[in-house]
Each structure stands twice: as structure tokens, then as C-alpha cells.
Design a protein around this motif. Structure first.
Motif, PDB file in Angstrom:
ATOM      1  N   LYS A   1      -8.998  42.750  -5.139  1.00 46.09           N
ATOM      2  CA  LYS A   1     -10.203  42.521  -4.345  1.00 46.09           C
ATOM      3  C   LYS A   1     -10.978  43.794  -4.045  1.00 46.09           C
ATOM      4  CE  LYS A   1     -11.744  39.964  -0.262  1.00 46.09           C
ATOM      5  NZ  LYS A   1     -11.305  39.096   0.870  1.00 46.09           N
ATOM      6  N   TYR A   2     -10.234  44.867  -3.730  1.00 49.02           N
ATOM      7  CA  TYR A   2     -10.905  46.086  -3.283  1.00 49.02           C
ATOM      8  C   TYR A   2     -10.775  47.260  -4.253  1.00 49.02           C
ATOM      9  CZ  TYR A   2     -10.707  43.480   1.111  1.00 49.02           C
ATOM     10  OH  TYR A   2     -10.817  42.510   2.067  1.00 49.02           O
ATOM     11  N   GLY A   3      -9.930  47.118  -5.278  1.00 50.04           N
ATOM     12  CA  GLY A   3      -9.758  48.196  -6.236  1.00 50.04           C
ATOM     13  C   GLY A   3      -8.958  49.371  -5.715  1.00 50.04           C
ATOM     14  N   HIS A   4      -8.149  49.152  -4.675  1.00 53.81           N
ATOM     15  CA  HIS A   4      -7.355  50.248  -4.120  1.00 53.81           C
ATOM     16  C   HIS A   4      -6.226  50.638  -5.089  1.00 53.81           C
ATOM     17  CE1 HIS A   4      -8.528  49.080   0.287  1.00 53.81           C
ATOM     18  NE2 HIS A   4      -9.535  49.532  -0.428  1.00 53.81           N
ATOM     19  N   PRO A   5      -6.049  51.930  -5.377  1.00 57.05           N
ATOM     20  CA  PRO A   5      -4.943  52.349  -6.237  1.00 57.05           C
ATOM     21  C   PRO A   5      -3.642  52.529  -5.441  1.00 57.05           C
ATOM     22  CG  PRO A   5      -6.275  54.244  -5.680  1.00 57.05           C
ATOM     23  CD  PRO A   5      -6.943  53.054  -5.023  1.00 57.05           C
ATOM     24  N   PHE A   6      -2.533  52.304  -6.102  1.00 54.56           N
ATOM     25  CA  PHE A   6      -1.210  52.518  -5.509  1.00 54.56           C
ATOM     26  C   PHE A   6      -0.325  53.214  -6.530  1.00 54.56           C
ATOM     27  CE2 PHE A   6      -2.910  49.021  -3.105  1.00 54.56           C
ATOM     28  CZ  PHE A   6      -2.394  49.158  -1.831  1.00 54.56           C
ATOM     29  N   CYS A   7       0.621  54.000  -6.026  1.00 55.38           N
ATOM     30  CA  CYS A   7       1.663  54.542  -6.896  1.00 55.38           C
ATOM     31  C   CYS A   7       3.020  54.034  -6.421  1.00 55.38           C
ATOM     32  CB  CYS A   7       1.650  56.068  -6.895  1.00 55.38           C
ATOM     33  SG  CYS A   7       0.372  56.775  -7.956  1.00 55.38           S
ATOM     34  N   ALA A   8       3.874  53.734  -7.389  1.00 53.57           N
ATOM     35  CA  ALA A   8       5.250  53.356  -7.089  1.00 53.57           C
ATOM     36  C   ALA A   8       6.157  54.513  -7.468  1.00 53.57           C
ATOM     37  CB  ALA A   8       5.640  52.103  -7.869  1.00 53.57           C
TER      38      ALA A   8
ATOM     39  N   ARG B   1       4.578  59.331   4.180  1.00 54.94           N
ATOM     40  CA  ARG B   1       3.510  59.184   5.158  1.00 54.94           C
ATOM     41  C   ARG B   1       3.714  57.910   5.973  1.00 54.94           C
ATOM     42  NH1 ARG B   1      -1.465  58.815   1.312  1.00 54.94           N
ATOM     43  NH2 ARG B   1       0.010  57.291   0.464  1.00 54.94           N
ATOM     44  N   ARG B   2       3.009  57.845   7.103  1.00 55.88           N
ATOM     45  CA  ARG B   2       3.144  56.695   7.998  1.00 55.88           C
ATOM     46  C   ARG B   2       2.789  55.384   7.298  1.00 55.88           C
ATOM     47  NH1 ARG B   2       3.173  56.325  13.550  1.00 55.88           N
ATOM     48  NH2 ARG B   2       2.694  58.546  13.679  1.00 55.88           N
ATOM     49  N   GLY B   3       1.785  55.382   6.452  1.00 58.32           N
ATOM     50  CA  GLY B   3       1.343  54.156   5.808  1.00 58.32           C
ATOM     51  C   GLY B   3       2.061  53.811   4.520  1.00 58.32           C
ATOM     52  N   ASP B   4       3.019  54.623   4.102  1.00 57.76           N
ATOM     53  CA  ASP B   4       3.763  54.348   2.876  1.00 57.76           C
ATOM     54  C   ASP B   4       4.833  53.281   3.127  1.00 57.76           C
ATOM     55  OD1 ASP B   4       2.285  56.318   1.617  1.00 57.76           O
ATOM     56  OD2 ASP B   4       3.796  57.874   1.909  1.00 57.76           O
TER      57      ASP B   4
ATOM     58  N   GLU C   1      -3.360  54.726  -2.075  1.00 58.48           N
ATOM     59  CA  GLU C   1      -4.469  55.673  -2.102  1.00 58.48           C
ATOM     60  C   GLU C   1      -4.050  57.080  -2.546  1.00 58.48           C
ATOM     61  OE1 GLU C   1      -7.390  54.522  -1.690  1.00 58.48           O
ATOM     62  OE2 GLU C   1      -6.986  52.598  -0.731  1.00 58.48           O
ATOM     63  N   GLN C   2      -3.139  57.156  -3.521  1.00 56.70           N
ATOM     64  CA  GLN C   2      -2.731  58.449  -4.066  1.00 56.70           C
ATOM     65  C   GLN C   2      -2.760  58.392  -5.593  1.00 56.70           C
ATOM     66  OE1 GLN C   2       1.096  59.768  -2.495  1.00 56.70           O
ATOM     67  NE2 GLN C   2       0.046  61.105  -1.054  1.00 56.70           N
ATOM     68  N   SER C   3      -3.186  59.506  -6.191  1.00 55.72           N
ATOM     69  CA  SER C   3      -3.153  59.610  -7.649  1.00 55.72           C
ATOM     70  C   SER C   3      -1.736  59.922  -8.101  1.00 55.72           C
ATOM     71  CB  SER C   3      -4.097  60.725  -8.113  1.00 55.72           C
ATOM     72  OG  SER C   3      -3.604  61.989  -7.673  1.00 55.72           O
ATOM     73  N   LEU C   4      -1.539  59.858  -9.430  1.00 57.89           N
ATOM     74  CA  LEU C   4      -0.216  60.213  -9.968  1.00 57.89           C
ATOM     75  C   LEU C   4       0.168  61.632  -9.581  1.00 57.89           C
ATOM     76  CD1 LEU C   4      -0.184  58.711 -13.590  1.00 57.89           C
ATOM     77  CD2 LEU C   4       1.509  58.291 -11.802  1.00 57.89           C
ATOM     78  N   ALA C   5      -0.765  62.558  -9.731  1.00 56.46           N
ATOM     79  CA  ALA C   5      -0.453  63.959  -9.439  1.00 56.46           C
ATOM     80  C   ALA C   5      -0.134  64.159  -7.957  1.00 56.46           C
ATOM     81  CB  ALA C   5      -1.627  64.844  -9.851  1.00 56.46           C
ATOM     82  N   GLU C   6      -0.913  63.532  -7.077  1.00 54.33           N
ATOM     83  CA  GLU C   6      -0.648  63.661  -5.638  1.00 54.33           C
ATOM     84  C   GLU C   6       0.696  63.042  -5.272  1.00 54.33           C
ATOM     85  OE1 GLU C   6      -5.252  63.465  -3.958  1.00 54.33           O
ATOM     86  OE2 GLU C   6      -4.130  61.615  -4.354  1.00 54.33           O
ATOM     87  N   SER C   7       0.992  61.889  -5.848  1.00 56.90           N
ATOM     88  CA  SER C   7       2.268  61.234  -5.574  1.00 56.90           C
ATOM     89  C   SER C   7       3.433  62.078  -6.076  1.00 56.90           C
ATOM     90  CB  SER C   7       2.299  59.855  -6.224  1.00 56.90           C
ATOM     91  OG  SER C   7       1.315  59.014  -5.669  1.00 56.90           O
ATOM     92  N   ALA C   8       3.272  62.652  -7.260  1.00 59.33           N
ATOM     93  CA  ALA C   8       4.345  63.475  -7.821  1.00 59.33           C
ATOM     94  C   ALA C   8       4.610  64.686  -6.946  1.00 59.33           C
ATOM     95  CB  ALA C   8       3.972  63.906  -9.240  1.00 59.33           C
ATOM     96  N   ALA C   9       3.541  65.321  -6.444  1.00 58.26           N
ATOM     97  CA  ALA C   9       3.715  66.483  -5.576  1.00 58.26           C
ATOM     98  C   ALA C   9       4.423  66.093  -4.278  1.00 58.26           C
ATOM     99  CB  ALA C   9       2.358  67.109  -5.271  1.00 58.26           C
ATOM    100  N   GLY C  10       4.008  64.967  -3.701  1.00 56.91           N
ATOM    101  CA  GLY C  10       4.638  64.521  -2.465  1.00 56.91           C
ATOM    102  C   GLY C  10       6.099  64.144  -2.655  1.00 56.91           C
ATOM    103  N   MET C  11       6.403  63.444  -3.737  1.00 60.01           N
ATOM    104  CA  MET C  11       7.784  63.037  -3.982  1.00 60.01           C
ATOM    105  C   MET C  11       8.657  64.212  -4.382  1.00 60.01           C
ATOM    106  SD  MET C  11       7.891  59.969  -3.010  1.00 60.01           S
ATOM    107  CE  MET C  11       9.641  59.796  -3.405  1.00 60.01           C
TER     108      MET C  11
END
Length: 334
Positions: free
Chosen positions: A187-194, A230-233, A249-259
Motif C-alpha cells: 500500500k505504501y511502498g515501505h521497504p523492510f530488511c530481514a 532500534r525501538r521500532g524493529d 525503513e532501512q537499506s541493505l547497507a544500513e541494515s548490514a552496518a547495524g547488524m
């Protein structure tokens, strides 16, 4: 007023009463009588003041004159009855010099519970307050039972969606959250990473130290990973020694850095690993995949891509984060 002859309410069972009357003598006299009967009492000089006092500290009973400035008794009663039914009920009794059937009917239609005429007979007043006290007691017991049932229901709801060992969300909650997530993407086009996380060489740890120690590792690793998100994860026990983080709301690169920061926090726990493992401390491997409106295969395909990336992280030596673009479908590792 005549002296009361009924037995006063037992201590601790008194009512909170609000007397509203623009006649100071009647107002203060009625309040004095109410207090002598074992109840607490506040007074208001007109209907508007009574309404404001009712909103600030809801009484159990309102004793109101019908003719008052700014807001009359009928208007006050209607306002009180317009309040959400979820709040505690207020018994409303008109105490008025108007002794007419039409006025009585109007008062009842406005929502009054009872009707007394001036001069007030104290035995009648006390009887009315006793009826109100019983009703309040029943209501409070019902409210307490309802609250207890609601707490139990909420507790059962959470327990059914919580992994009992690690206290993080389980597969049932994951299923429900993924259904809502898919709708948001469409509906909104929000991206997610698993981010699929697996404890490295966990079988070796269990074989060496036993399952009780293994359970403790699962709890400690789950806590460390969860604390690093993060709180919303979202965070779920996916199965066995695998955990899944959903990162909106995170890209692959941002998710990889956080993980990768989370992976480092797990290593910093310094949990001594089994001699058979290829590293001195317990670590995790992480595979990350992205879901967006252009992704193919839906939710299932998304999680498969995260799983493939996890296998890539293990094939590359474990204790690392791999993104789906790093995966070349390596053979499964034991």
C-alpha cells in the motif's frame, strides 16, 4: 429536617457525594446531613461548578437542585449521562422544591436515578444513599472482576506470542506481523530488511556443555541482539538457535552496518565456546535481504533470500554479516 433513624454506613463504605444547590442554607444543611451519615461531601453553588467538579473528581452520587444559574439540574444530569459508559457510573438524585409529575418525568428522562422533594426527609435521604452505596459496591466488584479478566486476557495474549525460553516474540507473532507488513509494502511502498541470525557451532556448544548451558546461551544472545536493535524493529525466535530481526525503513547497507554492530556485541559477551568450534567465543552469523514493492516472491521469497545470505555468511567463515547480493548459493553447512 428530622433526625435519621437508620444505621449509618459501616466505616470504609461511605460514598463520595456532591451537593449542587444555589441556596447556601439548603446546600450547607444538606452537606452537613450527608456527612453525618458517614459519607464524604463536596458542594457546588451552581450546575456549571458541579459539572467541573464532577469532571475533576467523579463522585459516586450527585444531589442536585433543579433550578440553578449557569447550568440547571436537568442540563447537569444530561451532561453527566453523556459521558463514556466506560467510566464509573454516577448516581444522580434531584433534590428540589418542585413537586410536579411533569417535572419528575422530565428528570427521569434526563437520566436521574431518584427524586427527592424539599424539605428533605432524612430517613428518605439515607435510604436513597444506602441504595446508591449497594449499587456502587456491586459496580466496583464488577469493575475489579472485569479488570482482572482483562489483565488475564492480555497476559494470555502476550504469552501465546512470546517464546518462553528467550522472552522474545515467537512464530505466531511473526506470522501476524508479516501479514501487516506485506500490506504496508503493497500500500505504501515501505521497504523492510530481514536479518536472519544463527548462533555459530551451537550444536557443538550443546554437546560440550549440555542443554541447560545451551538454553542460557540462547537467552543471553537473544537479549544482546534485541538490545542492539532500534525501538521500532521486530525481533523473533525463528527456530532452534535462529532469530529473525525485521528492520523497517532501512537499506541493505544500513541494515548490514547495524547488524554488524549487533554481531560485535554478541562476540563481546565473551561466552567461552566448545573446543570443537573454530572460534574461542560464541558468535553469530547474519544474512540480510530486502523487501520492497519491486521484490519478487513475496514474503516467502524474501525470507528465503535472507536464509541464502545467512548460508553465505557461514560459508565465508561465520561470525559475519552477509547481504543477499553477497550470496552465490553456497552448499549447506552442518
Amino acid at each position: 429536617m428530622t433526625q435519621p433513624t437508620l444505621t449509618a454506613p459501616r466505616e470504609g463504605e461511605g460514598l463520595k457525594v456532591l451537593v449542587a444547590d444555589d441556596d447556601i442554607d439548603h446546600r450547607e444543611g444538606l452537606a452537613l446531613t450527608v456527612r453525618s451519615l458517614g459519607h464524604s461531601c463536596a458542594v457546588a453553588c451552581d450546575g456549571l461548578q458541579a459539572w467541573e467538579m464532577h469532571q475533576a473528581d467523579r463522585p459516586d452520587v450527585v444531589l442536585a437542585d433543579s433550578n440553578m444559574p449557569r447550568l440547571d439540574g436537568i442540563g447537569l444530569c444530561r451532561r453527566i449521562r453523556s459521558i463514556d459508559s466506560n467510566v464509573p457510573y454516577t448516581h444522580f438524585v434531584f433534590v428540589t422544591g418542585v413537586n410536579e409529575k411533569a417535572h419528575f418525568i422530565e428528570a427521569m428522562k434526563a437520566g436521574a436515578d431518584d427524586y427527592l422533594t424539599k424539605p428533605v426527609d432524612i430517613d428518605n435521604l439515607k435510604a436513597r444513599l444506602e441504595v446508591a452505596r449497594r449499587a456502587v459496591k456491586i459496580q466496583r466488584q464488577g469493575d475489579a472482576k472485569h479488570s482482572a479478566l482483562r489483565r488475564k486476557s492480555d497476559g494470555d495474549f502476550r504469552a501465546a506470542r512470546t517464546d518462553p525460553l528467550t522472552a522474545v516474540s515467537n512464530r505466531l507473532e511473526l506470522k501476524e506481523d508479516l501479514e501487516a507488513l506485506a500490506s504496508r509494502v503493497d500500500k505504501y511502498g515501505h521497504p523492510f530488511c530481514a536479518a536472519l541470525c544463527d548462533i555459530d557451532w551451537f550444536k557443538a556448544y550443546n554437546d560440550c556443555f549440555g542443554h541447560l548451558a545451551g538454553d542460557d546461551v540462547l537467552r543471553r544472545v537473544a537479549h544482546a541482539v534485541h538490545a542492539g536493535l532500534r525501538r521500532g524493529d521486530g525481533f523473533y525466535r525463528y527456530g532452534g538457535e535462529e532469530f529473525l530481526a525485521i528492520l523497517p525503513e532501512q537499506s541493505l547497507a544500513e541494515s548490514a552496518a547495524g547488524m554488524d554492530r549487533v554481531r560485535h556485541e554478541v562476540e563481546e559477551l565473551r561466552i567461552i565456546h566448545a573446543p570443537q568450534a573454530s572460534m574461542p567465543f560464541v558468535t553469530i552469523s547474519v544474512g540480510i535481504a530486502e523487501l520492497n514493492p519491486d521484490s519478487k516472491g513475496g514474503i516467502e521469497g524474501w525470507l528465503r533470500r535472507a536464509d541464502t545470505a545467512l548460508y553465505a555468511a557461514k560459508a565465508l567463515g561465520r561470525n559475519r554479516v552477509a547481504m543477499e547480493r553477497d550470496a552465490s548459493t553456497p552448499p549447506p553447512l552442518s
